[in-house]
Design an enzyme around this catalytic site. Structure first.
Site, short mmCIF file in Angstrom:
data_model
loop_
_atom_site.label_atom_id
_atom_site.label_comp_id
_atom_site.label_asym_id
_atom_site.label_seq_id
_atom_site.Cartn_x
_atom_site.Cartn_y
_atom_site.Cartn_z
N CYS A 73 34.49 77.28 30.15
CA CYS A 73 32.99 76.56 31.05
C CYS A 73 32.89 76.21 32.06
CB CYS A 73 33.47 75.73 30.17
SG CYS A 73 31.42 74.37 30.19
N CYS A 185 28.29 81.65 34.76
CA CYS A 185 28.57 80.77 33.85
C CYS A 185 28.61 81.88 31.90
CB CYS A 185 26.78 80.22 33.25
SG CYS A 185 27.08 79.86 31.24
#
Ligand code: DGL
Length: 285
Positions: A73, A185
Site C-alpha cells: 500500500c 496506488c
C-alpha cells in the site's frame, strides 16, 4: 521449505502485488491481511493511519510468523515503514510510486502521478518528486473513487469507462498529455486494461509491482521461481460485510484457500485500538 510472506493493504490493491510476486517467486505460503474496517486509507489522517497499521500489523506478524512482510500500500508505506521496521525483526518491504523509472522513460518529460489523495499530499511523495523527477513536470491526480472502482471490479462489477474517463479528464484535455502515467496506488494496476484503453497506446502505465517482487526475491535469496508444491494462501479482513463476501471469486482465482474475518483471538498480542470485530466466520474452506 517455501517461504511464508505476509502482504498487507487496506483492500484488494495488494493483490496486484501478489500477482507480481507470483511471477517472480513461484511458490510461497501467503497470509494476506486487508484492513477493510478502515478502508479507504487514502482518506485517513496520518497519525490515525500510522497507529492503526502498527496496532494491527505488528501483532499479526507476531502471530503468523512470516519470513517477510510486504506493505502493499503506497498510502501506508509513505509513513509506516520506519516505525514498523523498528518494531519487527523480519524484513519489511514497502511500495512507493515509481516516479524515478517513469521520469527515465518519459520522452515528453511530462508524467502523470495517479495515487490516493493522501499519497499525493505526503511529504515523502514530494521528496521523491524533488529527488527523481529530473526535469520532468509531474502532474498529479488524487482519487479515492478510482480505488473504489478497483474494489468493485474484483467483486465482479464491470468498471464504467465514462466514469474512469471523467476522473482523469484533466490530463485527457491537456495540450500535452503525460506520456507515462505512474499507478501510485496498488489498486490501480487492477484497472490497467481500462486505464490503458482510456489513455491510449502512446501512454505507458508504470507501477512498482515488479520492483517490489524483485526486492522480495533478493531478500529471500530466491534465484528463480519454483512451482513444485501448493502452499497455503489465507486472506484475512477486519470487517465482515457484503463486499467481503463478493470478493471470494477473485481471491479464489489467485489460489487462496480461505478468506477469514481476523479476530482478536487470532492475534497473540491484542490490538490496543480494539477495532477488530468479534464474530467469527470463515467464508470458504
Ligand atoms: N492500495 C492502497 C495504496 O496503494 C490504498 C488505497 C486506499 O485505501 O485508499 O495506496
Amino acid at each position: 521449505m517455501a517461504p511464508h510472506l505476509a502482504v498487507f493493504d487496506s483492500g484488494v490493491g495488494g493483490l496486484s502485488i501478489v500477482q507480481s510476486l507470483d511471477r517472480q517467486l513461484g511458490n510461497y505460503q501467503l497470509s494476506y491481511l486487508f484492513d477493510n474496517a478502515l478502508f479507504p486509507y487514502g482518506e485517513l489522517g496520518e497519525s490515525t493511519l500510522v497507529a492503526r497499521v502498527l496496532n494491527l500489523v505488528v501483532p499479526f506478524c507476531q502471530t503468523q510468523r512470516p519470513d517477510l512482510l510486504v506493505i502493499a500500500c503506497n498510502t501506508a508505506s509513505t509513513v509506516v515503514l520506519k516505525p514498523l521496521r523498528q518494531m519487527l525483526s523480519i524484513p519489511v518491504v514497502g511500495v512507493v510510486p515509481a516516479i524515478k523509472p517513469a521520469c527515465e522513460i518519459s520522452q515528453s518529460k511530462i508524467i502523470g502521478l495517479l495515487a490516493t489523495p493522501a499519497t499525493i499530499g505526503r511529504s515523502y511523495t514530494k521528496q521523491l518528486i524533488e529527488r527523481f523527477s529530473n526535469h520532468c513536470t509531474v502532474l498529479k491526480i488524487g482519487s479515492t473513487e478510482l480505488v473504489e472502482i478497483a474494489e468493485q471490479k474484483l467483486s465482479a462489477q464491470t468498471p464504467d469507462l465514462e466514469h474512469l474517463r471523467s476522473i482523469v479528464s484533466a490530463w485527457l484535455k491537456a495540450k500535452v498529455q503525460p506520456d507515462v502515467v505512474v499507478l501510485g496506488c496498488t489498486h490501480f494496476p487492477l484497472l490497467r486494461n481500462e486505464l490503458g484503453a482510456i489513455f491510449g497506446k502512446n501512454t505507458r502505465l508504470v507501477d512498482s509491482g515488479q520492483a517490489v517482487a524483485k526486492r522480495v526475491a533478493t531478500l529471500l535469496d530466491i534465484k528463480q521461481a519454483a512451482h513444485q508444491q501448493n502452499c497455503l494462501r489465507v486472506g484475512y479482513y477486519t470487517k465482515k460485510n457484503a463486499h467481503t463476501n463478493s470478493l471470494w471469486a477473485s481471491f479464489n482465482a489467485l489460489g487462496f484457500n480461505e478468506l477469514n474475518l481476523l479476530l482478536e483471538n487470532d492475534l497473540c498480542v491484542r490490538s490496543p485500538d480494539g477495532l477488530l470485530v468479534s464474530d467469527a466466520e470463515t467464508l470458504v474452506h
